[in-house]
Write an enzyme that holds these catalytic residues in place. Structure first.
Site, PDB file in Angstrom:
ATOM      1  N   GLU A 220     -20.041  20.378  36.120  1.00  0.00           N
ATOM      2  CA  GLU A 220     -19.110  21.445  36.525  1.00  0.00           C
ATOM      3  C   GLU A 220     -17.768  21.306  35.810  1.00  0.00           C
ATOM      4  O   GLU A 220     -17.187  22.290  35.362  1.00  0.00           O
ATOM      5  CB  GLU A 220     -18.878  21.434  38.041  1.00  0.00           C
ATOM      6  CG  GLU A 220     -20.125  21.726  38.877  1.00  0.00           C
ATOM      7  CD  GLU A 220     -20.730  23.090  38.581  1.00  0.00           C
ATOM      8  OE1 GLU A 220     -19.976  24.024  38.273  1.00  0.00           O
ATOM      9  OE2 GLU A 220     -21.974  23.191  38.630  1.00  0.00           O
TER      10      GLU A 220
ATOM     11  N   ASP B 226     -24.121  20.169  30.267  1.00  0.00           N
ATOM     12  CA  ASP B 226     -25.010  19.015  30.485  1.00  0.00           C
ATOM     13  C   ASP B 226     -24.638  17.881  29.530  1.00  0.00           C
ATOM     14  O   ASP B 226     -24.530  16.721  29.912  1.00  0.00           O
ATOM     15  CB  ASP B 226     -26.475  19.405  30.227  1.00  0.00           C
ATOM     16  CG  ASP B 226     -27.110  20.154  31.399  1.00  0.00           C
ATOM     17  OD1 ASP B 226     -26.466  20.233  32.459  1.00  0.00           O
ATOM     18  OD2 ASP B 226     -28.243  20.648  31.246  1.00  0.00           O
TER      19      ASP B 226
HETATM   20 ZN   LIG Z   1     -23.526  24.971  34.962  1.00  0.00          ZN
END
Ligand SMILES: [Zn+2]
Length: 426
Positions: free
Chosen positions: A282, A362
């Site tokens: 996030e 990621d």
């Molecule tokens: Zn995301």
């Protein structure tokens, strides 16, 4: 049939055909065994359930789309739009405002009435989804009282925010003509930013926010935020479990009012390292400018659409061919219907950008936490918890998925982990 009517029907039906085709192709991908590399996501019995869950959702969406599309087509074929416009005009005229006031009220009644009608048509499907489908697969935690309250709050918020924006747009167009699209754009952008600012105030209408308790998890998250230069003004848990067993995490707010919220369902199932990895992801969205970029793209998209809309307003025979008086509110509705195929294209592009951002976030999380494995195992657990469909069709993914399929995300993380091991071993 007039040319405008034929054109509208082609737009509506072609968009419906493409999205239904994607649903069917997705359903045909059903396979009795999980794809290679993902055998351990679901237990064998849960894997069959994940496929049943996907099929049940497909059936529901196909039916609800078909009903909504059929209702729209019938409305057009049986002169429902001139009828609705006439009713709205008469009701507005009876209120005794001046000419501009009457036009505005008629526009609000016309658009508001049709939106309410489409909400009513969709209500049986959302009731079925929450209380039958999600219930059958063990996800539903929503009580009828919460469901009704959510609907009422949503309708009121929609009426206040949407009504304000719509009044402003209709007023600008009535007062200054189609050239006022630039003013409408500025207004829409202001409303978008205001909503982002107000999100921390509005979300507590739906969820209960509680500060995350002191302890190792809070300390780890604060350290991570500090390391990446994120000034955290609030770290909360949210009672997502009151509605669904599915876990999630999100951020709200702008500027120095940034908050991170973790669903209680996430805290229950994931380990500390996994939660920190999810937050690393996030924070990656924030650090890499994804939030800013998505907002900018959204503002540009609204500008382009409003410009196209201003061209449509000058196309008088479109209105008269459908038995309608040219007006900004009738134009808005026709624009929405004509845009159905373009909306599919825009959604596809939006999803493409979003999936790219997901891969980047990621990677960021893997690098900043130095634990690609923790993120991979968090993604596996979340897929298990959500009974994720492991075999989505590429067309379905292109049209609907803002997140890449699990197999691709895991493969990308695995290659990062391999690189780390390689560079670690010299
Ligand atoms: Zn995301």
């Amino acid at each position: 049939m007039t040319t405008p009517l034929i054109l509208l029907l082609i737009c509506i039906l072609s968009a419906w055909a493409v999205s239904t085709l994607a649903e069917l192709l997705n359903a045909l991908r059903r396979s009795p065994t999980p794809p290679a590399g993902l055998e351990d996501i679901h237990a064998p019995e849960a894997y069959a359930r994940s496929q049943d869950y996907a099929s049940a959702n497909t059936r529901l969406r196909v039916r609800s789309d078909a009903v909504l599309t059929l209702a729209t087509v019938l409305l057009l074929l049986f002169n429902g739009l001139p009828l609705a416009d006439g009713l709205a005009q008469n009701a507005a005229a009876s209120l005794g405002f001046g000419p501009l006031g009457t036009d505005l009220v008629a526009g609000l009644l016309f658009i508001g009435g049709l939106l309410l009608l489409s909400q009513l048509l969709q209500l049986p499907f959302s009731l079925y989804q929450t209380f039958v489908l999600e219930e059958r697969f063990g996800f539903n935690r929503t009580t009828p009282a919460t469901f009704i309250l959510d609907r009422i709050k949503g309708l009121l918020l929609g009426a206040v925010i949407g009504g304000t924006l719509l009044s402003g747009i209709l007023w600008l167009l009535h007062a200054y003509g189609p050239g006022a699209w630039i003013g409408c754009w500025a207004l829409a952008a202001v409303v978008m930013f205001t909503l982002q600012l107000l999100a921390p105030v509005m979300l507590p209408l739906f969820f209960r926010f509680e500060p995350l308790e002191q302890g190792p998890l809070r300390r780890d998250i604060e350290q991570l935020a500090q390391r990446v230069g994120f000034s955290l003004t609030g770290l909360f848990t949210v009672d997502g479990s009151r509605r669904s067993a599915k876990g999630n995490a999100f951020f709200t707010g702008l500027g120095n009012k940034r908050r991170i919220a973790l669903f209680d369902t996430l805290l229950n199932d994931l380990s500390r390292q996994e939660i920190v990895a999810v937050l690393g992801h996030e924070l990656g969205h924030w650090k890499l400018g994804h939030i800013r970029r998505t907002t900018l793209v959204g503002v540009l998209k609204i500008g382009a659409l409003l410009w196209l809309f201003s061209l449509l307003l000058r196309w008088e025979s479109l209105f008269t061919g459908l038995g309608l008086q040219p007006s900004p509110h009738a134009g808005l509705l026709l624009f929405g219907l004509l845009m159905a195929p373009l909306s599919l294209v825009l959604d596809t592009l939006h999803n493409l950008l979003s999936r790219r951002h997901e891969f980047q976030a990621d990677r960021y999380a893997a690098e900043v936490t130095k634990q690609p494995e923790a993120l991979a195992s968090a993604l596996r657990k979340l897929a298990r918890q959500h009974l994720a469909n492991l075999t989505p069709h590429p067309l379905y993914v292109a049209l609907n998925h803002s997140h890449p399929p699990l197999a691709q995300r895991l493969a990308a993380l695995e290659s990062l982990a391999a690189q780390t091991r390689h560079s670690g071993s010299g």
